[in-house]
Design a protein around this motif. Structure first.
Motif, PDB file in Angstrom:
ATOM      1  N   SER A  39       0.840  -1.194   0.000  1.00  0.00           N
ATOM      2  CA  SER A  39       0.000   0.000   0.000  1.00  0.00           C
ATOM      3  C   SER A  39       0.872   1.240   0.000  1.00  0.00           C
ATOM      4  CB  SER A  39      -1.000  -0.013   1.156  1.00  0.00           C
ATOM      5  OG  SER A  39      -0.301   0.029   2.371  1.00  0.00           O
ATOM      6  N   TYR A  40       2.047   1.149   0.638  1.00  0.00           N
ATOM      7  CA  TYR A  40       2.979   2.277   0.596  1.00  0.00           C
ATOM      8  C   TYR A  40       3.399   2.551  -0.847  1.00  0.00           C
ATOM      9  CZ  TYR A  40       6.990   5.256   1.423  1.00  0.00           C
ATOM     10  OH  TYR A  40       7.871   6.291   1.399  1.00  0.00           O
ATOM     11  N   LEU A  41       3.671   1.470  -1.591  1.00  0.00           N
ATOM     12  CA  LEU A  41       4.109   1.610  -2.978  1.00  0.00           C
ATOM     13  C   LEU A  41       3.008   2.178  -3.867  1.00  0.00           C
ATOM     14  CD1 LEU A  41       6.239  -1.573  -3.613  1.00  0.00           C
ATOM     15  CD2 LEU A  41       6.977   0.795  -3.777  1.00  0.00           C
ATOM     16  N   GLN A  51      13.641   4.592   1.495  1.00  0.00           N
ATOM     17  CA  GLN A  51      12.476   5.426   1.819  1.00  0.00           C
ATOM     18  C   GLN A  51      11.390   4.596   2.490  1.00  0.00           C
ATOM     19  OE1 GLN A  51      11.834   6.836  -2.129  1.00  0.00           O
ATOM     20  NE2 GLN A  51      12.560   8.894  -1.691  1.00  0.00           N
ATOM     21  N   ILE A  52      11.178   3.395   1.964  1.00  0.00           N
ATOM     22  CA  ILE A  52      10.151   2.528   2.552  1.00  0.00           C
ATOM     23  C   ILE A  52      10.516   2.221   3.994  1.00  0.00           C
ATOM     24  CG2 ILE A  52       8.988   0.299   2.397  1.00  0.00           C
ATOM     25  CD1 ILE A  52       9.621   0.322  -0.607  1.00  0.00           C
ATOM     26  N   GLY A  57       9.346   1.504   8.682  1.00  0.00           N
ATOM     27  CA  GLY A  57      10.112   0.803   9.705  1.00  0.00           C
ATOM     28  C   GLY A  57      10.387  -0.654   9.360  1.00  0.00           C
ATOM     29  N   ILE A  58       9.994  -1.060   8.154  1.00  0.00           N
ATOM     30  CA  ILE A  58      10.247  -2.444   7.748  1.00  0.00           C
ATOM     31  C   ILE A  58      11.689  -2.559   7.262  1.00  0.00           C
ATOM     32  CG2 ILE A  58       9.601  -4.277   6.127  1.00  0.00           C
ATOM     33  CD1 ILE A  58       6.747  -3.004   6.221  1.00  0.00           C
ATOM     34  N   LYS A  59      12.378  -3.560   7.772  1.00  0.00           N
ATOM     35  CA  LYS A  59      13.807  -3.701   7.496  1.00  0.00           C
ATOM     36  C   LYS A  59      14.092  -3.875   6.005  1.00  0.00           C
ATOM     37  CE  LYS A  59      14.022  -6.741  10.805  1.00  0.00           C
ATOM     38  NZ  LYS A  59      14.405  -7.976  11.479  1.00  0.00           N
ATOM     39  N   GLU A  60      15.218  -3.282   5.549  1.00  0.00           N
ATOM     40  CA  GLU A  60      15.609  -3.394   4.149  1.00  0.00           C
ATOM     41  C   GLU A  60      15.739  -4.851   3.735  1.00  0.00           C
ATOM     42  OE1 GLU A  60      18.859  -0.886   2.958  1.00  0.00           O
ATOM     43  OE2 GLU A  60      18.348   0.605   4.462  1.00  0.00           O
ATOM     44  N   ARG A  61      16.299  -5.643   4.673  1.00  0.00           N
ATOM     45  CA  ARG A  61      16.510  -7.059   4.407  1.00  0.00           C
ATOM     46  C   ARG A  61      15.171  -7.751   4.080  1.00  0.00           C
ATOM     47  NH1 ARG A  61      17.771 -11.525   8.064  1.00  0.00           N
ATOM     48  NH2 ARG A  61      17.033 -10.227   9.728  1.00  0.00           N
TER      49      ARG A  61
END
Ligand code: ZN
Ligand code: ZN
Length: 135
Positions: A39-41, A51-52, A57-61
């Protein structure tokens, strides 16, 4: 087929791996994260993973893992760095330049292997003709 006991790569808890690769708690979290990122996208097409991460707060990994699994295909635009040079890309694992270079590398390698095979063949041929000569 027997299920395997594993340590969850996310929280370290021991769980039975049924193919999901993580425990049911983390899997549920992952599914929620996926909805959040999707939904962010939708609201912010063309976002980078950074940015996401900063906004959700969701980890890049975690985002990268979802990306590699093809979770966001058709769900919005996302940019992430090429695994080889860090250029921002939107599909695949490498940027256009790197995938071309990697393809060239693969070709060079298979050419080298072929040449080796040819050389071995030639050696054998030489041995054979020598053998015939001696007889
Ligand atoms: Zn877990
Ligand atoms: Zn690259």
């Amino acid at each position: 087929m027997a299920n395997k006991m594993k340590n969850c790569p996310e929280c370290g808890k021991i769980f039975i791996d049924t193919g999901a690769g993580m425990c049911s708690d983390c899997l549920r979290k992952e599914e929620q994260n996926e909805i959040v990122v999707c939904s962010y996208l939708r609201d912010n097409p063309g976002s980078t993973i950074k940015q996401i991460y900063e906004d959700t707060g969701i980890k890049e990994r975690t985002i990268m893992r979802m990306l590699r699994a093809g979770r966001f295909i058709g769900k919005g635009d996302i940019s992430y760095p090429c695994e080889r040079c860090g250029t921002m890309i939107k599909e695949g694992r490498y940027c256009h330049k790197c995938s071309q270079e990697l393809q060239a590398d693969v070709k060079r390698m298979s050419d080298a292997i072929n040449q080796k095979k040819q050389a071995v063949k030639k050696d054998k041929g030489v041995l054979k003709s020598r053998g015939m000569y001696l007889k």
